[in-house]
Design a protein around this motif. Sequence first.
Motif, short mmCIF file in Angstrom:
data_model
loop_
_atom_site.label_atom_id
_atom_site.label_comp_id
_atom_site.label_asym_id
_atom_site.label_seq_id
_atom_site.Cartn_x
_atom_site.Cartn_y
_atom_site.Cartn_z
N ALA A 11 0.81 -1.22 0.00
CA ALA A 11 0.00 0.00 0.00
C ALA A 11 0.84 1.26 0.00
O ALA A 11 0.30 2.37 -0.16
CB ALA A 11 -0.95 0.00 1.21
N ALA A 20 -6.10 0.86 -2.27
CA ALA A 20 -6.60 1.09 -0.91
C ALA A 20 -7.66 2.18 -0.91
O ALA A 20 -8.70 2.07 -0.25
CB ALA A 20 -5.45 1.46 0.02
N GLY A 32 -3.62 -1.00 5.32
CA GLY A 32 -2.54 -0.94 4.35
C GLY A 32 -1.25 -1.46 4.95
O GLY A 32 -0.88 -1.09 6.07
#
Length: 224
Positions: A11, A20, A32
């Motif tokens: 992420a 995300a 994340g």
Amino acid sequence: MSARVAVVVGAGGELGRATAGKLAASGFTVAGVDRNAEGLAELPDGIQQFTGDATDPAAAKTLIDRIASEVGPPEVLVNTLGTYHVGGALDATPDDLKLMLDVNAGAALWLTQAVVPHMSGGGAVVHVAARPGLEPAPGMTTYAVSKAALVHLVRVLDVELRPQGIRVNAVAPALLDTDKTRPYLPPELLAHAVKPEAVADVIAFLVSDAAAVVSGAIVPTYGA
């Protein structure tokens, strides 16, 4: 605790960050994960951040177990981890091959192993493959082999996990238009590169209820 938790690994990168954000906007509580804390800090507000190296099997399990405990059992896993290496078959070294396999295929296996015990009610997993994993291309041997291994892993996981109500799919970009790749792409290639947000849209579809009948697919996201 949300009933709909999504974990996005990688992420801290542009594709992971876009994914995300899309999942959060569609109603998921998003966790994340990345080893790069600075990259995680760029995530939109409301997305919880977990720092760790998911290419390590023990770390992958620890991260997923922690998220399940602190956020809730994941319903979705999206793995955007990947690394790249340029070089032909005759120049490849054992270290080149090991790194490509560890990051591009190994992490996908360890993360899937870690998340499945938490998906007792079913779930969706999406990994990020690549066009060279589906079609032979010169000059990127170890990368292509590792992505081909990931493609086959996704198909094996589909066969093994579909009976448990867990769908496993992949997207397969060719070229991504990111801050990291843009300086190295000549204009004629950059014109065909795909924005991370466009691939994130496909990922968001694959984990959604609208894709409930899709499993074992490797979806090309090559662009025009």
